[in-house]
Design a protein around this motif. Sequence first.
Motif, short mmCIF file in Angstrom:
data_model
loop_
_atom_site.label_atom_id
_atom_site.label_comp_id
_atom_site.label_asym_id
_atom_site.label_seq_id
_atom_site.Cartn_x
_atom_site.Cartn_y
_atom_site.Cartn_z
N GLU A 88 -68.27 35.34 -50.75
CA GLU A 88 -66.86 35.66 -51.01
C GLU A 88 -65.99 34.50 -50.53
O GLU A 88 -65.97 34.20 -49.33
CB GLU A 88 -66.46 36.96 -50.31
CG GLU A 88 -67.14 38.19 -50.85
CD GLU A 88 -66.68 38.57 -52.25
OE1 GLU A 88 -65.51 38.32 -52.62
OE2 GLU A 88 -67.51 39.14 -52.99
N MET A 112 -53.98 40.51 -47.75
CA MET A 112 -55.21 39.73 -47.70
C MET A 112 -55.38 38.97 -49.01
O MET A 112 -55.27 39.54 -50.08
CB MET A 112 -56.39 40.68 -47.48
CG MET A 112 -57.69 39.98 -47.33
SD MET A 112 -58.94 41.17 -46.74
CE MET A 112 -60.36 40.46 -47.48
N PRO A 113 -55.62 37.64 -48.95
CA PRO A 113 -55.75 36.86 -50.18
C PRO A 113 -56.98 37.29 -50.97
O PRO A 113 -57.99 37.70 -50.41
CB PRO A 113 -55.89 35.41 -49.70
CG PRO A 113 -56.03 35.46 -48.22
CD PRO A 113 -55.77 36.85 -47.75
N GLU A 114 -56.85 37.17 -52.28
CA GLU A 114 -57.96 37.54 -53.17
C GLU A 114 -59.10 36.53 -53.03
O GLU A 114 -58.86 35.33 -52.92
CB GLU A 114 -57.47 37.55 -54.62
CG GLU A 114 -58.50 38.06 -55.59
CD GLU A 114 -57.98 38.07 -57.01
OE1 GLU A 114 -58.79 37.81 -57.91
OE2 GLU A 114 -56.79 38.32 -57.21
N SER A 115 -60.32 37.04 -53.02
CA SER A 115 -61.47 36.15 -52.95
C SER A 115 -62.39 36.44 -54.13
O SER A 115 -62.29 37.47 -54.79
CB SER A 115 -62.22 36.32 -51.64
OG SER A 115 -62.75 37.62 -51.54
N LYS A 116 -63.27 35.48 -54.40
CA LYS A 116 -64.24 35.60 -55.49
C LYS A 116 -65.63 35.34 -54.93
O LYS A 116 -65.80 34.56 -54.01
CB LYS A 116 -63.94 34.57 -56.58
CG LYS A 116 -62.61 34.74 -57.26
CD LYS A 116 -62.40 33.62 -58.26
CE LYS A 116 -61.04 33.71 -58.90
NZ LYS A 116 -60.79 32.55 -59.76
N SER A 123 -62.16 32.41 -50.67
CA SER A 123 -60.72 32.44 -50.97
C SER A 123 -60.39 31.35 -51.99
O SER A 123 -61.15 30.39 -52.15
CB SER A 123 -59.91 32.21 -49.69
OG SER A 123 -60.09 30.88 -49.25
N ALA A 124 -59.25 31.49 -52.64
CA ALA A 124 -58.80 30.49 -53.61
C ALA A 124 -58.64 29.13 -52.95
O ALA A 124 -58.99 28.10 -53.53
CB ALA A 124 -57.50 30.94 -54.26
N GLU A 125 -58.14 29.11 -51.71
CA GLU A 125 -57.95 27.85 -50.99
C GLU A 125 -59.29 27.16 -50.72
O GLU A 125 -59.45 25.97 -50.95
CB GLU A 125 -57.23 28.13 -49.67
CG GLU A 125 -56.98 26.89 -48.84
CD GLU A 125 -56.31 27.22 -47.51
OE1 GLU A 125 -56.26 26.31 -46.67
OE2 GLU A 125 -55.85 28.36 -47.31
N LYS A 126 -60.26 27.93 -50.26
CA LYS A 126 -61.58 27.36 -49.98
C LYS A 126 -62.26 26.93 -51.29
O LYS A 126 -62.95 25.92 -51.34
CB LYS A 126 -62.45 28.37 -49.23
CG LYS A 126 -63.68 27.73 -48.61
CD LYS A 126 -64.43 28.69 -47.73
CE LYS A 126 -63.74 28.83 -46.39
NZ LYS A 126 -64.53 29.59 -45.42
N GLN A 127 -62.03 27.70 -52.36
CA GLN A 127 -62.59 27.34 -53.66
C GLN A 127 -62.07 25.96 -54.09
O GLN A 127 -62.85 25.11 -54.53
CB GLN A 127 -62.23 28.38 -54.71
CG GLN A 127 -62.73 28.02 -56.10
CD GLN A 127 -62.28 29.02 -57.16
OE1 GLN A 127 -61.91 30.16 -56.87
NE2 GLN A 127 -62.33 28.60 -58.42
#
Length: 177
Positions: free
Chosen positions: A51, A1-5, A53-57
Amino acid sequence: MPESKRLFFAIELPADIQTQVIHWRAQHFPPEAGRPVAAANLHLTLAFLGEISAEKQRALEGLAGRIRQPGFTLHLDDAGQWLRSRVIWLGSRQPPRGLLQLADMLRAQASRSGCYQSPQPFHPHITLLRDASRAVPIPPPGFRWSFPVSEFALYESQFIQGRTRYTPLNRWTLTTE
């Protein structure tokens, strides 16, 4: 699962305003009134993203970078308490149109990108105290801080060693039209 912030867009308070607000808060709210927000964490949220994902960020940062809007002056001259969320806040009696437009654009972009946006109307505020007791008297009108807003930022919210920390990840300058 990709890391999210856990992310949000916000306006940072200038350091001198932070200091003045913290001093004012200490004068008007006793320690038992609630849990004070740290000076470094005082901000005005424009759009909460949750929360991400890096892609959405990256996509949201690209959209934020396309915003072309003049800066504005923010006046902090109102305070209140939300009983249900147990928050004491500082805000603006008449939020500037530029603030409302910026928040609307960021919230709309976030919503279109699949980020949850509260159905509640935008109420620009700075959280001063959390876990506020039920009957906290709010200081009467007469206080006022003003500052020019020339940028907004994307922040990460992290809970580290029992404390919440907000870290700016990226900033965008508003135009000088």
